[in-house]
Each structure stands twice: as C-alpha cells, then as structure tokens.
Write an enzyme that holds these catalytic residues in place. Structure first.
Site, mmCIF file in Angstrom:
data_model
loop_
_atom_site.group_PDB
_atom_site.id
_atom_site.type_symbol
_atom_site.label_atom_id
_atom_site.label_comp_id
_atom_site.label_asym_id
_atom_site.label_seq_id
_atom_site.Cartn_x
_atom_site.Cartn_y
_atom_site.Cartn_z
ATOM 1 N N GLY A 116 0.737 -1.090 -0.191
ATOM 2 C CA GLY A 116 -0.033 0.121 -0.531
ATOM 3 C C GLY A 116 0.697 1.432 0.320
ATOM 4 C CB CYS A 117 -0.121 4.815 -0.975
ATOM 5 S SG CYS A 117 -1.357 4.769 -0.469
ATOM 6 C CE1 TYR A 118 -1.839 8.189 3.657
ATOM 7 C CE2 TYR A 118 -3.721 6.616 3.363
ATOM 8 C CZ TYR A 118 -2.788 8.313 3.742
ATOM 9 O OH TYR A 118 -4.216 8.893 4.025
ATOM 10 C CB ILE A 133 5.875 8.398 -1.270
ATOM 11 C CG1 ILE A 133 4.231 7.970 -0.678
ATOM 12 C CG2 ILE A 133 6.593 7.467 -0.644
ATOM 13 C CD1 ILE A 133 4.137 6.080 -0.805
#
Lengths: 341, 341, 341, 341
Positions: free
Chosen positions: B150-152, B312
C-alpha cells in the site's frame, strides 16, 4: 471616517498592525460589531493606503491605514495589537501608559513569551492573563491587558483540557500533536516560500523537533491544568488559505469508554466549542469563531490511547475572533457580541 | 496497437484495471519502459473507450481499453492487476493458472489481506512475497506473484525499518503516525466527497482510531523486522492531487545522536530512497519513484523520541512505480528500468 | 560541478538569471540535455546558494548559483539570459562582445521591445530574430542572438498564424483574446498579490484594455504574417502554478467548413504543435514543450466567426523549452533534443 | 424541525431539490432570513438523510431531507425549486396547482427554456417573468412564478444592459464573452471530470462555439433591452469552488469617454450591483449577493471597443441569493432581507 462608524454611542476601538491577515480580520469584525466602532487602524509600511476587509456580515469595507505615531490613543477605549512578535510589547506598554485597555495578539506576553527576551515595559503588569476564555475565563474580566493565545495552542488546549483536568492523561507520557495550518497563519508579508507556486500541490512539516514558538504557552497551560506529561508539537503547512487541524495522540491512565461525553460535559455551555461525533474538517470552521473537537478511542494497541481532533479558523478563533471575545469580556459586553458562529 | 509497441523484442505486458489512477500510471510507465511493451489494458466499465495517459517521458498516449474477458493472457509475460480490493484476487488466480507472472496492486494478498475474507484461488501460493524491495528484496526475485504494498505503508515502513532492525524503538511503545495523502489515493471513481468543491480549502482525518485497511500489512512487516511495538495510523485527506507525507513519532530505547546517519547507512545503495537533512515536501517527490526520508531528534521531552518524515508519490513509489520495480526484479531486468527518479 | 556534467564532449552552456522560474526550468532542461552541459548559473541576490531544480528526466538536481560577474563567458558556447526585462539587454551585449551566442528570454529585443527604451548595446545586431520556430524558423539557424517570444504570444500566434497566412481573418476586424495564465508566469520574486492566500479560490483580469507588454510582439508578428486586423489581448491570473490557455475570437472573411484541417495542414510536420479536436486543457500540456491547439466554428452569429484555443506550459514552450528549441537550431543540433514532449 | 424555525410569525418556505449546491445555499439563506422559515427541504435520493448547510450568518445547520412526495405544499407560502433542468417544470406546475408561489431556479421556464422541449403544465402562465430584478423588476412583484436567471447570464446581462439600453453597442456586431466559473456551478452530483484530481491545476473551455444552454436567455434579454447584436458565449471551468468572472468585448457605435459613469448612472441605487474602477476579482464577491462590474476602454484598436468585467458568486447572486431576492419582491418584503452583501 464615517465608513465604519455605525453608531454614536458605540465603544471606540483602535487596531495596531492592521495590514496583516489577523489585523484585517480584526478591522472587519469590529466594523460589524454591534457595540464597537473602529476609530483607527495603523500600518506603518502601508500608511496612507486603504485596505479592503470583509466585515463579519460579509460586506466589503475600505479601511484607511495611518502611521502608528498618528494614532490618537485617547480617542479609543481599547486597542488590539496585531503587531509582529517582538515589536508588539513596546506598543502594549504605550497603550497601557495612556490608560487604555489592550488585547495583544502577539506572543510577547504569553507564557514563555514565544522565546522573546525583549524587555517588558514597566506599565505591563506582572501576570498578564492568557486569554483562552474557555479555560481561564475568570482571569480575563478585570484585566487591563490580555495576551491572546496562539492559533495552534487554542486548538490543542481546548481539546486536551477536559482530559487533563480529569487526570486521564498518563503521567510522564508523551502527547504527540501533528497539526496542519493554512498559509494565512504565516502572515501577509511576501516571502518566497509562501508564493502560490510554492504552496499549491505541496505539503510539508516545519519547525520539527519541538522548536516552535508556540510550545511554551502550551506546556505552561498544561501545567496550570494539572497535567504532568510532555508535548511534542509538529506543525505542517497546508495548501489552503485558512484553518488548522490538530491531531493529538494521548496516552491514557486507563481506557475511556466514551471520550465524547468527557468533551460534552466540559463544553456543554460554551458557545464557541462544538463537540462532534464526526471528525472535524476545516470546511466546518472557516470564518467561524469556534473550536470543533472530536475524540476517538484507539484500537489494536496495548497502551490505552485516545485520539483528539480539533479544527479552528486560525484567523478567527485562532486570532481576531478570540481577541474580540477577550475584548467583549474585558469591556463587560456579551461575550459573543459581533462574533460569527 | 502500434502506438505503444516500441520494440519488437521487448517483453509484452498486460494491465488489468487500467482505468483507475494507478492503472493509468502503470500504462504510462510501461509505454516508456525500455524493455517492455503494453499489449493490453482492461477496464470493464470503460471498455471500447480510449484513455489518455502520460508516459514516463511526459508524452500523451491514448490507450484503448478492452473488456477483461477479451484479454489474451497468453500474449503477455507479466500482468499487473490494478483491480479493486476484493476483485483482484480471483484474476490473480486466473493469471497464475495461465502460467503468467503477476504483480497485484490490491491489498488482497498482502499480509492481513486488508481485512478481506474473499477465498484465495488454489493457484495462488501460500506465501506471497510483500513487494517492498528496499526491505524484502530477496523474496521477490523468483516469485510468480508479488503483493505490491500500500501507499501509506511504503512511506512508513521505509522510514521506520532501519531503527526497528537496530532495536532502537522502545519495546511496547506506541509509534504514532499522522499521514496525509492527496486525493488520487482515493481512486478515480466519482464520489461526492472527492469532488473539487468538497476538497479544496479543506483538510480532515478519516479512518481514525486504527481501523484503516493498511494497518495489518504494517504491523506484520514491523514484526518481521523484529519490532515489538504498537502502531497508531491516522490518515488525512489533503487538497492535492498526488503525494503522501507521513509524520512518525517514535519512542526510543535511548537517545540517538545522529538519526540521519542511521538512515544513510541503511539506504546508501538504494536508488529509490533519498535521505535528506531538510524536511521532505510533496513537491520533492511527485512523479518520482522515490521515498524521501528525514529524521529529527525531539527536544524538551523526557522520553527519548525521534521524529521521522517520509514523502512519496502515492501513484509512483506508492503504487505503479513500485509495481514496475517489482516486475523488473521478477523479470531479471535492471531494477531501475523505466522508472523516473 | 560534476553533478550535471554528463559527457565530456557536450556543449558548455551558461544561464544568466537562473533563480527565477524560467531560469530554473532552463537549468533542469540543460542538465538532462543529451548534447549540452550546464557550466554556470548566475543569480545575483542568491549567489552562493544552491537551487534545487528538476531535470527534464524528473531528477532533483542542486545547482550552485554564482554572481553574474563571476561567470566566465569564455567557458561556454551559448548563454541563455533569463534576466528581468530591462536588465537583460546589457548582458546580451556583453555576451555578444565575447563572441558567444545568446538566447534572450526577456522582452528587451523582441519586436516593440516590450515598451523598453533602454539603449541597445552596439554589439547587438539590428534585426534580432524572433524565435518562434514554427513560424519563423528560417531566421533562427544562423543567428548569434535570438529573442525568445513571450509566453502568451507563443500560444496566440501559433493558433492564429495558419488562418492569417491564408487570408481568412477579416481585414480591419477585432480579434479578441482572453488568456489565462498560472502564477509562475509572474515570476518567483515575492509579491503580496502572488501569495497563496491571495491567489487560491480567486481569478481576475489584469493589464486590461490592451496595455500589456506582450501586445507589440504580437501585432508585429501578425503584420509579418500578412494580417491586417487589430488584436485585443486581455490576460487573467489563474489559481494554478503553470499553464496558459488562450481563447481567441476571430472574425472571418467567410465561413470555414473545417477549421481543424487548416491547423492540421499547417502543423502536420511540427513536432511541438498538437492539433486536437478536443478542447485543450492545461493538464494536457504542463511540463511539455508543445502548443496544443483546437478550433471551433461559432454558431448562431451573423458574422462568420472562429474560436481558437491554445494551451501551453508557460515555463516550457512559453519560455525555457522554446529557448532550448531555439538554441538547438542555432547550434545545429536536433531541434527536439532534450525537450519533453 | 425546531432547528431552523426561528419565529412563529415568519413565512413558511419549502425547497425542492435541496441536496444540490444551490439547494443547500437556499436552505442556509432561508434559515437566517429574518421573515422566513424553512418548513421542508426535499431530496429524493438523499431522503431521510440530514444535510449540513451554512446559514447566511455563518452558523452550521443540519437540515433533514424528505422525499418530494412527502412535502406538504399547503404548509408553505412559497416554494423554491432547485430541481434539475427538465425535472423542475412538472413540480412548478404542481406547486402552482396548489395555489402556492414558486421561484424556479432551473432553466425550464426561462426564455428559450434552455433548449428544453418538455411539455409545460397547464397551470404555468404563458409569460413567466425572468427574475433579474436589476433589469426587469417591474415584472416580478405580482408574479405567482418567476424563472430565476442562470448564473452566467446574470453576470453578463447586468454588465451589458446599460450600454445596450443607451444604444452604444454597434448594431450587427459580435459581442464576445469569455466567462470562467468555479466547479460548484456544475452541480453536486459526482462526475469523474469534477473530481479534485481532474480540476486542480487545470483550466479548460467547454460548450464552445455558442452551444451552451444559457445562450437563449441572454439573446432574448438583449433583444428586450433593445440590442441588435450577436453574442458569442464561451464558458471555462476554473479550479475554484465558487465564483464566475465574465470578460466581455463590446464593439461600440462610438468611443465612450467614461464607461464607468454609464455603469454608475445605471446602478447607483441598486443595492446588489457594485461598480468598481478596479477590475473585479472572485475574492471580492464570494458569499455575497452582488454583481461587481467594471469597464475599460480598449486602446490601440480601430473599432471603438469596450471591455466589461463582471464577477458574481454563482451560488448566491447567480442562484440562491437572487432567488431569495425574487421571493422577497414577490412576497412584498424588503428586497434585501436575508441577503449577505
């Protein structure tokens, strides 16, 4: 200046440092205040110019700026100083010398003084009340001078106070605050890092590691409320004009079944605190003199932990609105007079 | 589809779920990848339409969308699945049944499965590698299927890992993460709360109290890295298109004199991690396949505490870029091939 | 400065005025140019500092700024001057005196000189080519100095030219242009009206009534193209970082059945003009060296009328990208070298 | 519904289609109207839900939504219909059948009907007044039904009217309008092209070539004002929540020495028109029921030409505020009652 003198018998008010965002907001609020009128507004670099502000009723008002030295303090009953940190305290002294009440929006006279070591004029009393009415209202009524709290501290202290007073925050613990503010909090002076092209589509922290000027007034207030824990305060810059959201992680002495009820019990009669089951958003509070708070119990952790959220408009409840609230108390007016809710 | 078939001998690739923001980013990256070509892109509701994407070189490319059932899996050597959580795992099974490698961008096969209880097809192996190359590169090389993080979690785990591995995080402590993401992280499906008028000039937390789908993959990874502490993860929605900033409060076993050197030692040879003394901003990372991290020692607190920051681009290092990075490893290509740095 | 010296045999380049938005964009483009390298970048007020720029490949690059007087002109083969209007022409003279080619991004040497009356140094030739390659390419190849066009004129002239050259614009008519630009077009110097809080959620015209500095270079170019009509140019300030959209109302001599075909015929072989049936949007062109144009026939009016739309990135095709395009032509390189499309 | 029933003797009001942006704005304005109270608000898809709106005084108010068929028309004295174009006219008929007055915010009953061919119920009179009070006030007072103007036409017609009535616009000429609107003008229904990620940092025209639904009501009004010229209307989508700016190019019969004086003479006594020497900006008008107009003489052109600028809040003077203004006139109240200026 017939533009903003609405009634003959209203209280005359002066604003020092009126060209910043907080100063302009003050001029607008006073212009639509039912019991006050704006007698002068000073702005040294922009003296002779006219600044357009929005009244609390939404009208556009053109306010002429004069040089500070041209302000006749004897014409007014109360002065707001929205001068920069460091420059404000000398003017507060001059206003008090003239026998006029003053609300100081700078950090110069708050607990810890925002780190300032500038000498305090003799006319300033030893213990200047910290003007957060919801927590320290009794100090404000009789005061000749009040230190208006910082924007971040207003949001954080209102959210924390009920839990601190009830002894629910774990002693010695670290309460971590990640707060994010719109750019108007950084002032109206042109700086390269506040240009639209630098802020849009961007987000970053600043003053990280507990070095922000607002920390001392928060730790002092926590101690006054009976708290014995550390604060970690990490501010961020949001690509919005107005608004602060503080997200607060609170280690507890024991789990709290219904944290919202703690907030509700504390603020049921406060006109400017909204307790909300829903997480507060900036859009709920902009242009309003409120702190909107919520509380959530944290799951899946060993330490009993609470999450608090507090949203304010940094220019209203975080600056000019709260200053008017303090002035209303000092002048014996309805505390809510002239304040958008 | 001669538009994006740049070379005859490049590796043919398919994208399932290409109409979302991550899917479109994938199509763009593959279109400019020196060793790959895009053979098909599926989007069930938009089949027959053409979607415009940006290649990694900035060119606009029109990509025709086909129905998933019209995709010929045998034409390709690797498939990216950017299908929604819950819907992806069945397609991963079908791709593996066809003997084709797959990178799954959904949470369906990550540790904890994002809370999904959807049955896993028999062709999916028992331990699907978690594709965070900087932490778990060895697992990825030989894999037929990789679960893209996942991004987080990508931002948080890269920042935390060196301190966890070194045993510097206080056992039993609470590590609190306040993270903020741009709206592209919420997907391209029209929802009222993602309309411009709802997001501009606004900011709010969501999924507060440790209930976000990304928590399990983070706690699992922390345990694999040898950590024994709790995570509190509080996401917020930013009024920006792209980018995540995670602000992480870390109680330490003992003070660390130079936390940046810990990060530098860990990531010196990593092409996609930037250690920065300056606090990272979204503007530093958008459109780039990097995690930009910084570390600050917290002052004025009794508990030794570290602040970590990680930024990011949620669609690049947080999704499509990292997926290409994983595919490069799986296919034996240069890990950095086709990735904007 | 090994950071951006990619090849030994590449052409050494200098940038004067590198701290503005166009100057930074230039540094980034040269850093990733396959045949050039950046030898010096000057910024008087920020000399000694390092500025972070993005290369054309998306990498972050730290560029050291030197004082203009410390620049060794003899080290380079070509200089870009991104100095302010009025200040640029003297430096152009000095560069030419040193026998070095120069692309001037200011308005000082464009037709009409942006209204400047500053003396032109003797080393500047009488007729400095106006560097809009798609219209006047033949003038550029042999030139020692080229005046890089303004951002607004680039968008407007590329859209209009095919219709002007074909004699389709009604003689004596008024062609009205409403154009809107992102704030980076106003430069990186801090000004109060460019602060985020002033620009967000706002929109306004400026320099209304045909008084903008860019008008003379447009009217001159229209005359060179054979047009005999008046231009009305009304710029607006958009709450975006980058991008210009020009909306152009063109009274015609006679109706045009298929105006897109006129654009296509003119620009079929131009790598940096995109003719689009769809109306162009800023999102289509940001970070790309293109003009994206479209044309629509107006209905329900007695006068045959055409609507033209042209979108560019003001910092790329409207400034730095076009400057590199001109330099490529002057240096005998591939015109598209180093330019993001 | 005691939340917004402020006085016993105020006029009961109903709102149909209350979940859109105009409908919510209406609910907020009525909630703080000194002489009205909100008796019901309908929203078919969101019936049973509660919508949060802002009152004209800035307070947050929770408004319960009911199904349209559950609305008791006999309880109210006036209904606002903010139903979608096409769906509104049948409800207008039902309200009139019940003997209740109605202000219709849709285009269904405006001149040209926005192109609609949906049958008009028998209870709707033949000539429904076009509710632009500053131009056609006499028609509104006695009306049972009023068609509230579109947002774009309000801005454009108020700016143009004084010049049209004075015969100053060149007969047969083309008046070109480039107008830009915030996204709230496109409604609150989730559409992919209105997502934050699609709108931020973007700008584009739409409905180009004179095909927008608002054209007929403008051309009809121009004819009523005595104008004999063509309009070209080109709308654009701005990355802002609220506000419209119309930039209008007007060929004149002869030069006008002082165009501002023409505007001032026309609007001196109009409380909701502001004539400004400064070019109007969206920030001047948001949340206010005003049209702010300016005029500039165009230089350097052969045809005598005027530039007009008009800014409004599309949800206030462009929709809900003007609807309340019309209702005030219809009900014999102070025209300015309950309207933020």
């Amino acid at each position: 200046m017939q533009e903003y003198a609405f009634t003959v018998h209203s209280i005359p008010i002066g604003v020092l440092g009126a060209s910043g965002y907080a100063g302009r907001e003050l001029c607008g609020l006073i212009a639509s205040h039912p019991s006050c009128n704006l007698r002068f507004a000073t702005a040294n670099e922009r003296r002779g110019q006219t600044l357009r502000v929005r009244s609390g009723h939404g009208a556009l008002i053109d306010v002429p700026m004069i040089a500070p030295d041209d302000a006749n303090l004897n014409e007014v009953e109360l002065v707001f100083s929205a001068l920069p940190h460091g420059a404000s305290v000398d003017w507060v002294g001059r206003v008090l010398d003239a026998g006029i009440r003053v609300v100081d929006l700078s950090s110069d006279l708050r607990p810890g003084r925002g780190g300032s070591t500038h000498p305090i004029p003799a006319s300033v009393p030893a213990n200047v009340p910290y003007g957060l009415p919801e927590l320290f209202r009794a100090d404000i009524a009789g005061a000749r001078v009040v230190a208006n709290p910082g924007c971040y501290p207003t949001s954080i202290l209102v959210a924390l106070a009920p839990f601190v007073r009830a002894g629910l925050v774990a002693p010695g613990a670290l309460v971590s605050v990640a707060a994010a503010s719109g750019v108007s909090g950084a002032g109206a002076s042109p700086k390269a890092e506040l240009l639209f092209a630098e802020v849009t589509e961007n987000f970053r922290a600043y003053s990280a590691g507990n070095v922000h000027r607002h920390l001392p007034e928060m730790t002092d207030s926590v101690a006054r409320l009976g708290g014995d824990f550390d604060l970690l305060f990490t501010p961020h810059l949001l690509p919005v004009d107005r608004g602060i959201l503080s997200t607060i992680t609170v280690p507890l002495t024991a789990p709290i079944a219904d944290p919202l009820s703690v907030l509700r019990a504390a603020y049921d009669n406060e006109p400017f605190v909204e307790v909300s089951a829903e997480l507060p958003a900036l859009a709920d509070v902009v242009h309003r003199n409120v702190v909107r708070v919520s509380a959530v119990t944290v799951q899946h952790v060993r330490t009993p932990t609470l999450l608090l959220f507090a949203a304010i408009d940094n220019l209203v409840k975080g600056a000019a609105g709260q200053a008017v609230q303090n002035a209303n108390i000092m002048l014996g007016l309805d505390e809510a007079a002239g304040l958008p809710r």
